[in-house]
Motif scaffolding. Structure first.
Motif, PDB file in Angstrom:
ATOM      1  N   UNK A  21       6.386 -29.856  51.867  1.00  0.00           N
ATOM      2  CA  UNK A  21       5.333 -30.690  52.439  1.00  0.00           C
ATOM      3  C   UNK A  21       5.595 -32.140  52.090  1.00  0.00           C
ATOM      4  N   UNK A  22       5.069 -33.080  52.889  1.00  0.00           N
ATOM      5  CA  UNK A  22       5.244 -34.492  52.557  1.00  0.00           C
ATOM      6  C   UNK A  22       4.546 -34.830  51.254  1.00  0.00           C
ATOM      7  N   UNK A  23       5.015 -35.894  50.619  1.00  0.00           N
ATOM      8  CA  UNK A  23       4.459 -36.304  49.332  1.00  0.00           C
ATOM      9  C   UNK A  23       3.038 -36.821  49.473  1.00  0.00           C
ATOM     10  N   UNK A  24       2.678 -37.345  50.639  1.00  0.00           N
ATOM     11  CA  UNK A  24       1.352 -37.898  50.885  1.00  0.00           C
ATOM     12  C   UNK A  24       0.661 -37.123  51.993  1.00  0.00           C
ATOM     13  N   UNK A  25      -0.681 -37.190  52.056  1.00  0.00           N
ATOM     14  CA  UNK A  25      -1.389 -36.599  53.197  1.00  0.00           C
ATOM     15  C   UNK A  25      -0.900 -37.236  54.495  1.00  0.00           C
ATOM     16  N   UNK A  26      -0.919 -36.514  55.613  1.00  0.00           N
ATOM     17  CA  UNK A  26      -0.362 -37.031  56.872  1.00  0.00           C
ATOM     18  C   UNK A  26      -0.926 -38.384  57.291  1.00  0.00           C
TER      19      UNK A  26
END
Length: 418
Positions: A21-26
């Motif tokens: 998953x990406x490190x930050x929220x989308x």
């Protein structure tokens, strides 16, 4: 009317998305990418409003250093050709970080340069390495929900236009107050901070590189040839961007010239604020593309641009018409850009390579139209510039009005076509 999920097809990247998953929220990641785009796009136009200050510092006439702004354009074109296609094959996190550091170093060198040669070399390298936005747009399009893809692309485009306006307006004001070297240092700091932060926040990229490093550059002609949708998007945006460039790059001649409005350079520079229209319109354009499809939105943009040309002609002697035309043409440009770039990103299996072809086509159309507009202004005045813009719009539309046969990478969804 096509549904939101039918308007733009999902990009067929042929690449397995990383499981991490990406490190930050989308939403936060998209915001960071838009900010990074704004800062890096500003670097391309950083020198233009500072040319009088640079000339004074180096003890020369402004006309003697005007070529430095053109060097930035050539640098950007070089970066587009060589670096942007790498987004299909190279780890984006490392590439964004490396290019951000190169840009930072070049801007720092420019800030401490002692002559035009060193400054021009620094500007060229900085512009060539500042193609980060064109690496991030394909990623944004690939990860966006199908029904909101164009809106996500529009957010990045809004950041790009905001950066261009900031370079022209804020760069000039800060340079006037603190000197042009401070502007370069500030741009270097912002580029390093946001570039590295964005690289860290990007999702993990586990794609192994196969084939030669610059295979995407060699593949450009065949990618365009086999995708009618991409070919059409390239030519239509070349026509639109060319019309905008002809008008916008010649506007200073009208505003400051003795035969025009006779404004000061600082006052004329405030016309750059009309570029904020693009930032405001981009989210609306993205919603329209997601709802109605790219083709209908591009047609509407061309109609807007066609309305702006006679307004610009009238603006040669009427200020209110010139202001209205500036708003309309920016709305047309960004609406067309959002629609055409979303289409370019979703019509082939190599989105970064397709995006490179699209951006280079638009840049080439704008550069050629600007050159012709300068000669037209000398020969025929402001009316000649408006004629160049009208011809460019006509060429951009008529050359794509006949549908080409489908290529093997053509989009499978008819709603995005004419």
């Amino acid at each position: 009317m096509p549904s939101a999920t039918q308007a733009i097809p999902a990009p067929r990247t042929g690449v397995r998305r990383p499981a991490a998953a990406p490190s930050l929220p989308p939403t936060l990641l998209l915001t960071l990418i838009a900010l990074c785009t704004a800062v890096t796009a500003a670097n391309i136009y950083l020198a233009a409003p500072l040319l009088p200050l640079i000339a004074h510092d180096f003890g020369s006439a402004p006309s003697a250093v005007a070529w430095i702004a053109s060097v930035a354009q050539f640098g950007y074109a070089t970066g587009l050709l060589f670096f942007a296609p790498l987004g299909d094959t190279v780890n984006r996190r490392r590439l964004v970080a490396a290019l951000s550091l190169i840009t930072t170093a070049a801007l720092t060198l420019g800030a401490f340069s002692g002559g035009t040669t060193t400054l021009a070399a620094a500007v060229f390298v900085a512009a060539a390495a500042t193609v980060v936005p064109q690496l991030l747009v394909p990623l944004v399009a690939a990860r966006a929900p199908a029904g909101r893809r164009a809106r996500h692309v529009a957010a990045v485009i809004a950041g790009l236009f905001t950066g261009i306006v900031a370079a022209r307006v804020l760069g000039g004001l800060i340079g006037q107050a603190f000197g042009w070297r401070i502007v370069f240092v500030g741009a270097a700091v912002l580029t390093a901070a946001l570039g590295l932060a964005t690289a860290w926040a990007l999702p993990a990229d586990s794609r192994p590189r196969t084939g030669p490093l610059f295979a995407g550059l060699r593949a450009l002609p065949s990618v365009v040839r086999t995708s009618p949708d991409l070919w059409r998007a390239c030519l239509r945006q070349a026509g639109m961007y060319g019309a905008w460039s002809a008008l916008w790059t010649s506007l200073a001649l009208l505003l400051t010239g003795d035969g025009g409005y006779g404004l000061s350079t600082a006052t004329a520079g405030l016309f750059g604020l009309f570029g904020l229209t693009a930032s405001a319109v981009a989210p609306l354009a993205g919603g329209f593309v997601d709802r109605f499809g790219a083709a209908k939105v591009v047609r509407s943009a061309y109609l807007l641009a066609a309305v702006s040309v006679p307004l610009f002609w009238l603006g040669g002697s009427t200020l209110w018409a010139l202001c209205a035309a500036a708003i309309v043409v920016h709305a047309a440009l960004v609406t067309s850009h959002v629609a055409n770039q979303t289409l370019a990103l979703t019509t082939t299996s190599t989105p970064a390579t397709a995006n490179t072809a699209y951006v280079v086509a638009g840049f080439a159309g704008g550069a050629l139209a600007s050159a012709l507009a300068g000669s037209a202004f000398t020969q025929w005045g402001w009316g000649g510039v408006c004629a160049v813009a009208g011809v460019w719009l006509l060429l951009g539309w008529t050359t794509t009005s006949v549908r080409r046969g489908p290529g093997r990478n053509a989009s499978a969804t008819a709603s995005v076509r004419r």
